[in-house]
Scaffold this motif. Structure first.
Motif, PDB file in Angstrom:
ATOM      1  N   GLU A  48       0.641  -1.028   0.037  1.00 16.57           N
ATOM      2  CA  GLU A  48       0.070   0.032   0.117  1.00 16.57           C
ATOM      3  C   GLU A  48       0.889   1.331   0.078  1.00 16.57           C
ATOM      4  N   ASN A  49       0.719   2.088  -1.361  1.00 12.81           N
ATOM      5  CA  ASN A  49       1.290   3.410  -1.150  1.00 12.81           C
ATOM      6  C   ASN A  49       2.936   3.388  -0.701  1.00 12.81           C
ATOM      7  N   GLN A  50       3.561   2.521  -1.584  1.00 14.49           N
ATOM      8  CA  GLN A  50       4.983   2.451  -1.333  1.00 14.49           C
ATOM      9  C   GLN A  50       5.522   3.252  -2.317  1.00 14.49           C
ATOM     10  N   PRO A  51       6.360   4.192  -1.995  1.00  9.74           N
ATOM     11  CA  PRO A  51       7.304   4.874  -2.994  1.00  9.74           C
ATOM     12  C   PRO A  51       8.136   4.319  -3.858  1.00  9.74           C
ATOM     13  N   GLN A  52       8.169   4.719  -4.933  1.00  8.94           N
ATOM     14  CA  GLN A  52       8.759   3.943  -6.139  1.00  8.94           C
ATOM     15  C   GLN A  52       8.463   2.628  -6.340  1.00  8.94           C
TER      16      GLN A  52
END
Length: 611
Positions: free
Chosen positions: A436-440
């Motif tokens: 969930e919504n992990q950068p990159q």
């Protein structure tokens, strides 16, 4: 003490100092020696060079640096009024390692166009190697060139070797012939200073970008950088490099990368590049640059890639390895649905699925696993004459394993070639749990992906359409993504989807998941195996057993098989409730039969849509 040639005594009865001065002004070229310069590698010739440059600019002539080493203790500027500069000698900056200077500036700044200029055999060096601490340390600064030719023979020892600058207007439509670019942290820096400037449509030939062993070994170094001042023009585009050589000396802990792109430009293309003693990275991208191509003709490994930093917002760039089995670089078709209408089936009376792909939704969900977020069929989908009509929050996706394979291309087709649909990606870890919504975790080529908390998915920020050049999408996944759904959703309204294809790079053949126990979506056929111990049955008697087949729905075709040599029985099979199948065995013989327990196989097949 050196004197101006205008002030020298002239020996000869028929030649006056005034006549000689007029002769010098009438020449096509102006030299520093006209103003007392020596070029002996010892004297400080800055004043003489600047005087010659000022005269050449005022009179619209060529400036010439004759053979020799012309020392300067500060920078010199050749204004835009000149026709050009021809160098036979070298301008050498004598400042300390930490004394930053812009040594040779070409052209006027601001909004002045510096057009139709010829700069030949440029040679600028540093007597003492720069410590690379300041970006104000520049060998050559070329401002606002347009329709010009710049021939660089040598620039050595600076933080920035050559900077091409769009200042108050642009640097464009110019050809650069590159020679030796040595011991600079950034060999070539394509830069913009203001929002009204630009740096576009440039051709580069050659270039040996190299650093010697031991030059500032703890600092990263780059051959070519695309950069800008804060708030300045950000779309550096169509820079074409032919045959550049990079020998940058990657020595831990530094990185040595041929291209650094800090902009959102497009079409940075390097052909036939050589990578010697470099990091296994053709380019580092820190912004939204896309449509860039790096063709590697030689390197010390075939595993050359592009490094996308945490600030990068777009992918859609490519490395082409020509030095290791180049034919293997052709793209690989991983999954193909050339006709969704033909691949569609009724999952239930109200739900439709597609063979080989899962159905996805962008409605609010509490589910957290890959299996629970990949549906075999959903409502909100209707069959048309040529495709499937998807409601705005419905979509079709391929589920792919991405442990090693990270870059994919998705192509879709709407009935009639219409614009529409948006890219949608869900990312999962190795256990199949949604990330969930992990950068990159995911980048795309033609759009910025936005996180949607309600559906736990990444969705494109713009509709896919030809006019925006984002109908085709490259998708790049992060290191922690082990599985992903990659597909198309309606989002802006209904879309009539006809075809969907997924491509990958040839070095990997990742699994496309569907119709397996861990992901039972994307299949018309459901199967179960169990054991049935029939009771003793008299003639004409029957026995029933209910088995659970996940995904079975009323109206599905069902069949059963009992692994026995007896011919006394016939089997009937019927889906009577969600996930429940009743198997009936009837004794058709004239005798009572009591069989031992035997393997029972049940198969449920979804109905095709009518044609």
């Amino acid at each position: 003490m050196a004197a101006r040639i205008d002030d020298l005594m002239v020996l000869g009865q028929n030649i006056s100092k005034t006549d000689l001065a007029k002769y010098l002004r009438d020449r096509e070229a102006v030299l520093p020696r006209d103003f007392g310069g020596l070029g002996d590698g010892a004297a400080n010739d800055r004043a003489a060079i600047q005087a010659a440059f000022d005269r050449a600019a005022a009179d619209g002539k060529f400036a010439v640096i004759p053979p020799g080493t012309w020392n300067v203790d500060a920078g010199v500027t050749l204004g835009g009024g000149v026709r050009g500069l021809i160098m036979q000698g070298v301008i050498q900056y004598t400042g300390a390692a930490n004394a930053a200077a812009t040594v040779l500036t070409l052209g006027d700044g601001g909004t002045t166009r510096n057009g139709e200029k010829l700069y030949l055999n440029l040679q600028v060096t540093r007597q003492i190697q720069s410590d690379w601490a300041s970006e104000a340390d520049i060998g050559i600064l070329a401002r606002n060139l347009d329709s010009s030719l710049l021939d660089l023979r040598l620039v050595s020892g600076f933080t920035i070797g050559l900077r091409t600058l769009g200042d108050g207007r642009g640097f464009e439509d110019t050809t650069l012939i590159l020679g030796r670019i040595l011991n600079n942290r950034y060999g070539l820096d394509a830069h913009c200073a203001t929002a009204t400037a630009w740096n576009t449509s440039i051709r580069y030939y050659g270039g040996h970008f190299a650093c010697a062993t031991g030059i500032n070994p703890t600092l990263d170094r780059f051959g070519v950088r695309f950069s800008r001042q804060a708030g300045a023009y950000n779309n550096h585009n169509r820079h074409i490099f032919d045959g550049p050589n990079f020998e940058l000396r990657q020595l831990d802990p530094n990185v040595a990368i041929p291209f650094l792109n800090e902009t959102s430009g497009t079409a940075i293309i390097s052909r036939g590049m050589r990578m010697e003693a470099c990091s296994p990275i053709a380019a580092r991208h820190t912004g939204a640059a896309t449509d860039c191509e790096y063709e590697v003709a030689w390197a010390q490994t075939y595993a050359i890639g592009i490094d996308y930093t945490a600030t990068a917002t777009r992918a859609g760039n490519a490395v082409y390895n020509r030095h290791r089995a180049p034919a293997s670089r052709l793209t690989r078709l991983l999954a193909n649905l050339p006709n969704l209408r033909a691949a569609a089936f009724r999952h239930s009376n109200t739900e439709i699925g597609v063979e080989g792909a899962c159905i996805i939704a962008t409605s609010t969900t509490t589910e957290t696993t890959m299996a629970a977020l990949s549906w075999n069929g959903l409502d909100g989908i209707a069959a048309t004459g040529r495709g499937l009509l998807l409601n705005a929050n419905r979509g079709v996706a391929f589920v792919v394993q991405t442990t090693h394979a990270k870059e994919f291309a998705l192509a879709h087709w709407l009935v009639g070639g219409a614009d529409g649909g948006r890219l949608c990606v869900r990312c999962f870890d190795g256990a199949g749990t949604v990330r969930e919504n992990q950068p990159q975790d995911v980048l795309a080529s033609g759009t910025t992906l936005q996180w949607d908390t309600a559906s736990k998915s990444w969705q494109a920020g713009a509709v896919m359409q030809d006019s925006s050049l984002n109908r085709r999408q490259t998708v790049r996944l992060g290191a922690g993504v082990a599985f992903a759904q990659i597909g198309i959703i309606g989002f802006d309204g209904q879309i009539e989807l006809e075809a969907l294809r997924l491509y990958g790079l040839p070095e990997d053949a990742p699994a496309i998941l569907y119709g397996c126990p861990s992901l039972p979506a994307g299949t018309r056929t459901l199967a179960l195996e169990t054991t049935w111990d029939l009771p003793s049955l008299g003639p004409g008697a029957t026995a029933n057993v209910d088995v659970t087949v996940p995904g079975a729905r009323r109206g599905d075709f069902a069949d059963a098989s009992l692994d026995t040599s007896s011919i006394a029985f016939v089997l009937d099979c019927h889906v009577w409730s969600n996930n429940s199948v009743r198997v009936t065995a009837r004794n058709v013989s004239a005798s009572t039969v009591d069989l031992a327990a035997a393997p029972l196989a049940v198969q449920v097949t979804k109905r095709r849509l009518p044609t």
